[in-house]
Design a protein around this motif. Structure first.
Motif, mmCIF file in Angstrom:
data_model
loop_
_atom_site.group_PDB
_atom_site.id
_atom_site.type_symbol
_atom_site.label_atom_id
_atom_site.label_comp_id
_atom_site.label_asym_id
_atom_site.label_seq_id
_atom_site.Cartn_x
_atom_site.Cartn_y
_atom_site.Cartn_z
ATOM 1 N N GLU A 101 0.828 -1.211 0.000
ATOM 2 C CA GLU A 101 0.000 0.000 0.000
ATOM 3 C C GLU A 101 0.859 1.256 0.000
ATOM 4 O O GLU A 101 0.599 2.201 -0.748
ATOM 5 N N GLN A 102 1.901 1.258 0.811
ATOM 6 C CA GLN A 102 2.730 2.447 0.931
ATOM 7 C C GLN A 102 3.716 2.618 -0.226
ATOM 8 O O GLN A 102 4.057 3.741 -0.588
ATOM 9 N N VAL A 109 -2.102 6.188 -6.535
ATOM 10 C CA VAL A 109 -3.540 6.454 -6.424
ATOM 11 C C VAL A 109 -3.807 7.671 -5.542
ATOM 12 O O VAL A 109 -4.564 8.579 -5.919
ATOM 13 N N ALA A 110 -3.196 7.703 -4.378
ATOM 14 C CA ALA A 110 -3.442 8.814 -3.449
ATOM 15 C C ALA A 110 -2.823 10.113 -3.936
ATOM 16 O O ALA A 110 -3.420 11.188 -3.824
ATOM 17 N N THR A 111 -1.617 10.030 -4.459
ATOM 18 C CA THR A 111 -0.947 11.240 -4.939
ATOM 19 C C THR A 111 -1.728 11.895 -6.059
ATOM 20 O O THR A 111 -1.911 13.132 -6.073
ATOM 21 N N LEU A 112 -2.250 11.118 -7.003
ATOM 22 C CA LEU A 112 -3.033 11.688 -8.100
ATOM 23 C C LEU A 112 -4.333 12.295 -7.586
ATOM 24 O O LEU A 112 -4.802 13.326 -8.099
ATOM 25 N N ILE A 166 -8.029 -2.728 5.618
ATOM 26 C CA ILE A 166 -8.333 -1.363 6.046
ATOM 27 C C ILE A 166 -7.388 -0.368 5.402
ATOM 28 O O ILE A 166 -7.800 0.673 4.876
ATOM 29 N N CYS A 167 -6.101 -0.684 5.429
ATOM 30 C CA CYS A 167 -5.111 0.257 4.914
ATOM 31 C C CYS A 167 -5.235 0.446 3.413
ATOM 32 O O CYS A 167 -5.043 1.557 2.899
ATOM 33 N N LEU A 168 -5.580 -0.595 2.683
ATOM 34 C CA LEU A 168 -5.740 -0.455 1.238
ATOM 35 C C LEU A 168 -7.108 0.093 0.855
ATOM 36 O O LEU A 168 -7.252 0.755 -0.177
ATOM 37 N N TYR A 169 -8.104 -0.141 1.685
ATOM 38 C CA TYR A 169 -9.433 0.413 1.415
ATOM 39 C C TYR A 169 -9.407 1.937 1.412
ATOM 40 O O TYR A 169 -10.076 2.579 0.580
ATOM 41 N N ALA A 170 -8.638 2.530 2.307
ATOM 42 C CA ALA A 170 -8.717 3.972 2.544
ATOM 43 C C ALA A 170 -8.620 4.795 1.262
ATOM 44 O O ALA A 170 -9.423 5.700 1.031
ATOM 45 N N TYR A 171 -7.620 4.513 0.430
ATOM 46 C CA TYR A 171 -7.484 5.265 -0.816
ATOM 47 C C TYR A 171 -8.096 4.564 -2.019
ATOM 48 O O TYR A 171 -8.412 5.210 -3.012
ATOM 49 N N THR A 172 -8.312 3.244 -1.929
ATOM 50 C CA THR A 172 -8.921 2.543 -3.059
ATOM 51 C C THR A 172 -10.352 3.003 -3.282
ATOM 52 O O THR A 172 -10.769 3.251 -4.423
ATOM 53 N N HIS A 173 -11.127 3.151 -2.220
ATOM 54 C CA HIS A 173 -12.553 3.456 -2.405
ATOM 55 C C HIS A 173 -12.791 4.868 -2.932
ATOM 56 O O HIS A 173 -13.882 5.174 -3.419
ATOM 57 N N VAL A 174 -11.767 5.721 -2.868
ATOM 58 C CA VAL A 174 -11.895 7.077 -3.421
ATOM 59 C C VAL A 174 -10.962 7.268 -4.622
ATOM 60 O O VAL A 174 -10.647 8.390 -5.006
ATOM 61 N N ALA A 175 -10.529 6.177 -5.217
ATOM 62 C CA ALA A 175 -9.587 6.261 -6.335
ATOM 63 C C ALA A 175 -10.145 7.076 -7.499
ATOM 64 O O ALA A 175 -9.398 7.750 -8.210
ATOM 65 N N GLU A 176 -11.458 7.032 -7.679
ATOM 66 C CA GLU A 176 -12.065 7.742 -8.800
ATOM 67 C C GLU A 176 -12.069 9.255 -8.613
ATOM 68 O O GLU A 176 -12.358 9.996 -9.562
#
Length: 207
Positions: A101-102, A109-112, A166-176
């Motif tokens: 994830e990190q 994903v998070a940076t974009l 949990i850690c991967l969900y955090a930014y995956t669910h808002v990837a769009e």
């Protein structure tokens, strides 16, 4: 002041959210202290001297101790609970996904998401503009790897929800949010997101 752990955070950050979600799923109360990263509130002399010399959040404060790095904070809250597998291999596999994830997911994903929603394309540097397609492809590769893995199992490791999820969900669910990823391309990931959101105690991200 209560004896609860204190989360120094920016609510729209997925790294901060994963700690809140971990605490919620464990029914562990935490105190929240908000900072506006867009106004430089984590770069003040007081913050750097007392909370995190690296000038970043989240930071989990436990008494007089300050624990930066989101996944470490999640592990502190969850150690000894059902969110950390008892099986030795599954526990190591959980850490593998947290490292993934990190290193592979969050930097892309998070940076974009941050660049597109908070910085804005009109304000991009030449380097950011050049990196967008690179990070988009790397983010797609990370999501595809997750999708392939989750096609044959409910959770990332073991037979139950763990910190890896949990850690991967955090930014995956808002990837769009960045406009550069489409979760419909990853059906197993979407089903996994729904399973997490159906967990007792689940709380949504606040923005």
């Amino acid at each position: 002041m209560s004896d609860w752990p204190i989360l120094h955070e920016y609510a729209a950050s997925g790294n901060c959210y994963k700690i809140r979600l971990t605490a919620a799923l464990l029914e562990t109360p935490i105190e929240r202290r908000a900072y506006d990263i867009m106004k430089g509130e984590t770069r003040t002399p007081d913050f750097l001297a007392t909370v995190n010399a690296n000038g970043r959040i989240p930071v989990l404060q436990v008494g007089d101790h300050f624990l930066p790095e989101s996944n470490a904070a999640c592990f502190y809250l969850a150690e000894g609970t059902h969110l950390v597998p008892h099986d030795r291999f599954e526990r190591a596999d959980m850490l593998r996904w947290m490292f993934f994830e990190q290193y592979n997911h969050e930097p892309n994903v998070a940076t974009l998401r941050f660049w597109m929603r908070w910085v804005g394309e009109d304000n991009f540097s030449d380097l950011q503009r050049a990196l967008v397609p690179v990070k988009q492809e790397a983010g797609k590769a990370a999501l595809a790897l997750m999708d392939e893995h989750l096609a044959e199992r409910d959770w990332l490791t073991g037979h139950d929800l763990s910190l890896a999820d949990i850690c991967l969900y955090a930014y995956t669910h808002v990837a769009e949010d960045s406009g550069l990823f489409t979760l419909a391309d990853y059906p197993a990931v979407r089903r996994w997101i729904e399973r997490i959101e159906a967990e007792p105690g689940f709380v949504a991200m606040e923005e």
